[in-house]
Design a protein around this motif. Structure first.
Motif, PDB file in Angstrom:
ATOM      1  N   ILE A 159      55.735  52.770 -18.576  1.00 28.50           N
ATOM      2  CA  ILE A 159      55.829  53.034 -20.010  1.00 28.50           C
ATOM      3  C   ILE A 159      54.986  54.254 -20.347  1.00 28.50           C
ATOM      4  CG2 ILE A 159      55.381  52.139 -22.320  1.00 28.50           C
ATOM      5  CD1 ILE A 159      55.821  49.341 -21.250  1.00 28.50           C
ATOM      6  N   LYS A 160      55.645  55.283 -20.913  1.00 29.78           N
ATOM      7  CA  LYS A 160      54.921  56.486 -21.310  1.00 29.78           C
ATOM      8  C   LYS A 160      54.034  56.179 -22.526  1.00 29.78           C
ATOM      9  CE  LYS A 160      56.780  59.380 -18.346  1.00 29.78           C
ATOM     10  NZ  LYS A 160      57.644  60.476 -18.778  1.00 29.78           N
ATOM     11  N   PRO A 161      52.856  56.808 -22.629  1.00 26.65           N
ATOM     12  CA  PRO A 161      51.946  56.535 -23.752  1.00 26.65           C
ATOM     13  C   PRO A 161      52.586  56.733 -25.122  1.00 26.65           C
ATOM     14  CG  PRO A 161      50.812  57.770 -22.039  1.00 26.65           C
ATOM     15  CD  PRO A 161      52.251  57.705 -21.633  1.00 26.65           C
ATOM     16  N   PHE A 162      53.462  57.739 -25.262  1.00 25.92           N
ATOM     17  CA  PHE A 162      54.060  57.990 -26.575  1.00 25.92           C
ATOM     18  C   PHE A 162      54.920  56.821 -27.058  1.00 25.92           C
ATOM     19  CE2 PHE A 162      57.616  59.425 -23.912  1.00 25.92           C
ATOM     20  CZ  PHE A 162      58.710  58.933 -24.603  1.00 25.92           C
ATOM     21  N   MET A 163      55.419  56.002 -26.130  1.00 29.07           N
ATOM     22  CA  MET A 163      56.280  54.879 -26.490  1.00 29.07           C
ATOM     23  C   MET A 163      55.517  53.760 -27.196  1.00 29.07           C
ATOM     24  SD  MET A 163      58.785  54.660 -23.168  1.00 29.07           S
ATOM     25  CE  MET A 163      59.909  53.515 -23.952  1.00 29.07           C
ATOM     26  N   LEU A 164      54.188  53.766 -27.067  1.00 28.18           N
ATOM     27  CA  LEU A 164      53.360  52.760 -27.727  1.00 28.18           C
ATOM     28  C   LEU A 164      52.690  53.301 -28.983  1.00 28.18           C
ATOM     29  CD1 LEU A 164      51.664  51.188 -24.570  1.00 28.18           C
ATOM     30  CD2 LEU A 164      53.681  50.364 -25.797  1.00 28.18           C
ATOM     31  N   GLU A 165      52.979  54.567 -29.329  1.00 27.46           N
ATOM     32  CA  GLU A 165      52.383  55.178 -30.505  1.00 27.46           C
ATOM     33  C   GLU A 165      53.022  54.600 -31.768  1.00 27.46           C
ATOM     34  OE1 GLU A 165      51.274  57.737 -33.617  1.00 27.46           O
ATOM     35  OE2 GLU A 165      53.353  57.623 -32.927  1.00 27.46           O
ATOM     36  N   ARG A 166      52.192  54.325 -32.777  1.00 26.22           N
ATOM     37  CA  ARG A 166      52.628  53.632 -33.995  1.00 26.22           C
ATOM     38  C   ARG A 166      53.863  54.256 -34.626  1.00 26.22           C
ATOM     39  NH1 ARG A 166      50.232  51.327 -38.998  1.00 26.22           N
ATOM     40  NH2 ARG A 166      51.402  52.206 -40.748  1.00 26.22           N
ATOM     41  N   ASN A 167      53.841  55.565 -34.848  1.00 21.86           N
ATOM     42  CA  ASN A 167      54.936  56.227 -35.552  1.00 21.86           C
ATOM     43  C   ASN A 167      56.223  56.234 -34.743  1.00 21.86           C
ATOM     44  OD1 ASN A 167      53.609  57.254 -38.086  1.00 21.86           O
ATOM     45  ND2 ASN A 167      52.259  58.184 -36.575  1.00 21.86           N
ATOM     46  N   PHE A 168      56.087  56.370 -33.418  1.00 20.65           N
ATOM     47  CA  PHE A 168      57.288  56.327 -32.588  1.00 20.65           C
ATOM     48  C   PHE A 168      57.895  54.924 -32.612  1.00 20.65           C
ATOM     49  CE2 PHE A 168      59.552  55.763 -28.541  1.00 20.65           C
ATOM     50  CZ  PHE A 168      60.470  56.781 -28.662  1.00 20.65           C
ATOM     51  N   LEU A 169      57.049  53.898 -32.607  1.00 14.63           N
ATOM     52  CA  LEU A 169      57.552  52.522 -32.686  1.00 14.63           C
ATOM     53  C   LEU A 169      58.291  52.282 -33.997  1.00 14.63           C
ATOM     54  CD1 LEU A 169      54.547  50.503 -31.174  1.00 14.63           C
ATOM     55  CD2 LEU A 169      56.811  50.844 -30.155  1.00 14.63           C
TER      56      LEU A 169
END
Length: 421
Positions: A5-15
């Motif tokens: 899982i790439k870090p950006f995939m757990l970022e609030r806005n991306f979620l």
């Protein structure tokens, strides 16, 4: 599992964006089937289906006029309020249906207005993606979001024909309106850093209009010396062929299935499945020459869609899906390269200029498709689209610039401008 899982995939806005795409996908498949079938049921004519597609595609053509408006409000506010407005408009269908009744021209007009709002929100979503995930993660983020879109389409378009048959077209459209309302509420929780909106207080209508047209002209100047115009002519051509086919797809599916409405949903789902497969495999293909990928894949698409027109139902659906893989590949590669190479302030405008120019062929294709559907069997339109895909590939093969395009990370869309890093 977590290592993949790439870090950006757990970022609030991306979620939030990802869940927004997910919820929108819950209803959009049903809406697509229900909207076209509602027009067909109200009118009883394929020609009116062509007019409905003409209305939707005309909104796409106008998107280059709408895109600069995104710079006059905060991106978050633009997404929230435009989705609220779209939901309110959609709710008028069940209200009128259960009171004074619906007219086919009202439905076609509404489809046009809803499509206009989509032309406003889509470039904003494309613009905020690099802000949220960073330029290095754009391709993977696009692939992730597009995979969700297509997966939801497969799940819900496949059953949309059955759902519409059970509950009716109007209740099905109401489901989509509820989903759009939920998306608006989700986007209200965005907290990404937004560019400052330069807007003078007390600005006159004349000066505001002047600034708008300056912004509009800037978008044209930005792509003038780029590679994009060289691609536009071929994309316009292929869009004409695609819309000729999709306009006749409801009637085509009824012919192939001996009158079973649910099969229209199966064809749409198979298209989404093919696009999703193309989307998933695109990151694995980015090391291959862009020009060669397009030439080879679209020749294959043409052959498969000729088979779609001529073979029985089951192999027809399978080939229709397989032929759509090239669409997913092209979409991700082109839009990811634009998002990586264009300054944030211009991303929305450049993307909408590309899509507007590409959409120029869609109204023409809608009218031609409607006329062909009234004059000939629906299979003819699908056959024309398959042949056009092969012609499209030949055009790229004959162009030394397009044929020799290198791998996507080395393609310079703007040869006289430095790429963002």
């Amino acid at each position: 599992m977590m290592k993949n899982i790439k870090p950006f995939m757990l970022e609030r806005n991306f979620l939030i964006l990802m869940f927004g795409v997910f919820v929108n996908g819950l209803g959009s498949g049903i809406y697509l089937v229900a909207g076209m079938l509602l027009v067909l049921n109200l009118s009883g004519s394929v020609f009116y289906s062509g007019l409905a597609m003409f209305a939707i595609s005309s909104a796409s053509v106008l998107s280059f006029l709408i895109a600069p408006l995104a710079n006059y409000a905060k991106y978050k506010h633009g997404l929230v309020y435009s989705n609220l407005a779209k939901a309110a408009i959609l709710f008028t269908i069940p209200i009128l249906n259960y009171t004074v009744g619906l007219h086919v021209w009202y439905v076609i007009s509404l489809l046009f207005i809803v499509a206009l709002f989509t032309q406003y929100t889509y470039p904003i979503e494309s613009t905020i993606l690099p802000i949220i995930v960073g330029e290095d993660n754009v391709l993977e983020a696009n692939s992730c979001l597009q995979t969700i879109r297509e997966a939801m389409d497969i799940a819900f378009i496949a059953g949309a024909g059955i759902i519409v048959t059970i509950i009716g077209t109007v209740p099905a459209i109401s489901i989509f309106a509820i989903c759009i309302l939920l998306v608006s509420l989700l986007y209200a929780f965005f907290n990404f850093q937004q560019p400052d909106i330069t807007k003078e207080k007390g600005q006159s209508i004349g000066s505001a209009s002047k600034k708008y047209f300056i912004d509009l002209k800037a978008g044209f100047n930005y792509i003038k010396n780029s590679l994009i115009p060289k691609m536009i002519y071929s994309i316009v051509f292929i869009n004409i062929a695609m819309v000729i086919m999709t306009t006749n797809l409801p009637a085509f599916s009824l012919i192939k299935s001996n009158g079973v409405e649910a099969v229209y949903g199966f064809y749409l789902a198979s298209l989404s499945l093919g696009i999703m497969i193309g989307t998933i495999i695109t990151p694995k293909l980015k090391h291959l020459d862009f020009g060669k990928i397009i030439i080879v894949s679209y020749i294959g698409t043409g052959i498969m869609w000729i088979g779609t027109a001529t073979l029985p139902l089951v192999p027809s659906i399978i080939l229709y899906s397989t032929g759509a893989i090239s669409i997913g590949i092209l979409n991700i590669l082109v839009f990811s390269s634009i998002q990586k190479q264009v300054e944030t302030a211009y991303v929305g405008r450049v993307i909408t200029l590309l899509t507007s120019a590409a959409a120029l062929g869609m109204p023409v294709g809608s009218l031609i498709g409607g006329i062909l559907g009234e004059t000939f069997a629906a299979e003819i339109s699908v056959l024309i689209c398959g042949i056009s895909m092969i012609i499209f590939s030949i055009f790229w093969l004959s162009s030394s610039v397009l044929r020799k395009l290198p791998e996507i990370d080395r393609v310079k869309l703007f040869r006289d401008r430095r790429v963002r890093v």
